[in-house]
Design a protein around this motif. Structure first.
Motif, short mmCIF file in Angstrom:
data_model
loop_
_atom_site.label_atom_id
_atom_site.label_comp_id
_atom_site.label_asym_id
_atom_site.label_seq_id
_atom_site.Cartn_x
_atom_site.Cartn_y
_atom_site.Cartn_z
N THR A 175 1.03 -1.11 -0.22
CA THR A 175 -0.07 0.13 -0.12
C THR A 175 0.72 1.19 0.15
N ARG A 176 1.74 1.56 0.84
CA ARG A 176 3.17 2.49 0.45
C ARG A 176 3.44 2.89 -0.09
N GLU A 177 3.49 1.61 -1.30
CA GLU A 177 4.33 1.73 -2.42
C GLU A 177 3.36 2.36 -3.67
N HIS A 178 2.04 2.33 -3.13
CA HIS A 178 1.27 2.26 -4.10
C HIS A 178 0.45 1.23 -4.89
N ILE A 179 0.71 0.04 -4.63
CA ILE A 179 0.78 -0.93 -5.24
C ILE A 179 0.27 -2.22 -4.48
N PRO A 180 -1.05 -1.74 -3.95
CA PRO A 180 -1.89 -2.96 -2.91
C PRO A 180 -2.59 -3.36 -4.14
N ASP A 181 -3.38 -3.36 -4.86
CA ASP A 181 -3.77 -4.66 -5.66
C ASP A 181 -2.27 -5.67 -6.32
N ALA A 182 -0.88 -5.75 -6.17
CA ALA A 182 0.17 -6.56 -6.83
C ALA A 182 0.20 -6.97 -5.72
N LEU A 183 -0.14 -7.31 -4.39
CA LEU A 183 0.10 -8.08 -3.51
C LEU A 183 -0.27 -10.05 -3.45
N GLU A 184 -1.82 -9.70 -3.89
CA GLU A 184 -2.18 -10.92 -4.25
C GLU A 184 -1.27 -11.46 -5.36
N PRO A 185 -1.41 -10.97 -6.71
CA PRO A 185 -0.24 -12.19 -7.16
C PRO A 185 0.96 -12.30 -6.90
N PHE A 186 1.34 -11.54 -6.23
CA PHE A 186 2.87 -12.08 -5.46
C PHE A 186 2.71 -12.87 -4.53
N ASP A 187 1.51 -12.97 -4.13
CA ASP A 187 1.62 -13.79 -2.97
C ASP A 187 1.52 -15.69 -3.58
N ARG A 188 0.27 -15.23 -5.26
CA ARG A 188 0.04 -17.26 -5.52
C ARG A 188 1.68 -16.95 -6.28
N MET A 189 2.87 -16.29 -7.00
CA MET A 189 4.00 -16.02 -7.18
C MET A 189 4.89 -16.88 -6.45
N MET A 190 4.40 -16.20 -4.92
CA MET A 190 6.01 -17.39 -3.73
C MET A 190 5.72 -18.50 -3.29
N SER A 191 4.02 -18.41 -3.19
CA SER A 191 3.35 -20.42 -2.92
C SER A 191 3.41 -21.18 -3.94
N ALA A 192 3.28 -20.64 -5.58
CA ALA A 192 4.00 -21.47 -6.38
C ALA A 192 6.07 -21.60 -6.15
N VAL A 193 6.82 -20.35 -5.77
CA VAL A 193 7.60 -20.89 -5.81
C VAL A 193 7.75 -21.88 -4.57
N PHE A 194 7.62 -21.85 -3.50
CA PHE A 194 7.25 -22.85 -2.18
C PHE A 194 7.24 -24.43 -3.00
N ALA A 195 6.16 -24.07 -3.52
CA ALA A 195 5.86 -25.37 -3.67
C ALA A 195 6.33 -26.29 -4.96
N GLY A 196 7.26 -25.79 -5.82
CA GLY A 196 7.77 -25.84 -6.64
C GLY A 196 9.24 -26.04 -6.81
N LEU A 197 9.93 -25.76 -5.78
CA LEU A 197 11.29 -26.63 -5.15
C LEU A 197 11.69 -27.57 -5.27
N ALA A 198 13.43 -28.00 -6.48
CA ALA A 198 13.77 -28.99 -6.31
C ALA A 198 15.12 -28.93 -5.48
#
Length: 194
Positions: free
Chosen positions: A54-77
């Motif tokens: 929110t401080r960076e004026h991109i509050p709507d980017a948090l949800e896709p960021f969260d999904r990105m990071m979830s995919a990172v940890f689900a796909g770790l080799a």
């Protein structure tokens, strides 16, 4: 009270110091580290992430960021070199994630997937890129972008053992940690009606 400095003794490795990164890259690095620090429940860190986006004026980017990071940890080799929030040095996989974000900001899917190549499973890399692309599109619409070229964060050769850590990781622990029930309700996008 939280420590005011990194006490883990992380090695400088081949990467620049965090202070040398552009401001936008430092923000996304903070978000990556903050998200990864919530080992058992992302709801612990969600208010802090929400305030930051929110401080960076991109509050709507948090949800896709969260999904990105979830995919990172689900796909770790292998376990990633994602460091504590106060570490002054950039970790190997942190550099790779920043490179992925920068590449997707430049619409370079090949460079984005190449940055994920030897530590993320291919199917997960596709999901990561999909969500990271949405995150970067939102950031660009709001006037934020990564200022570096896509390959600027990762040296030409990174040995795969550079970023391996002794921490144990299993797919079952990831599925428990990142189950949909552990997330707060998504932020509703603010849209003006025509």
């Amino acid at each position: 009270m939280q420590d005011l400095e990194c006490r883990r003794g992380h090695a400088p490795a081949l990467f620049p110091k965090v202070i040398e990164l552009p401001a936008t890259a430092r923000f996304f690095l903070w978000a990556i580290r903050a998200w990864a620090s919530a080992h058992t429940d992302i709801t612990e860190m969600w208010p802090s992430l929400d305030r930051g986006f929110t401080r960076e004026h991109i509050p709507d980017a948090l949800e896709p960021f969260d999904r990105m990071m979830s995919a990172v940890f689900a796909g770790l080799a292998r376990w990633p070199d994602i460091r504590c929030v106060r570490c002054p040095y950039l970790g190997a996989e942190e550099a790779r994630l920043l490179t992925t974000l920068a590449a997707l900001r430049c619409r370079d899917d090949i460079a984005a997937r190449a940055a994920l190549h030897d530590w993320i499973r291919p199917a997960a890399a596709r999901r990561i890129c999909k969500h990271a692309r949405v995150c970067m599109e939102i950031a660009a619409i709001c006037g934020m972008c990564l200022d570096n070229e896509p390959h600027a964060f990762v040296p030409d050769s990174i040995s795969s053992d550079l970023s391996s850590q002794p921490d144990s990781f299993t797919r079952s622990s990831a599925s428990q940690r990142f189950s949909p029930s552990s997330r707060p309700a998504p932020r509703q996008a603010l849209r003006s009606s025509p």
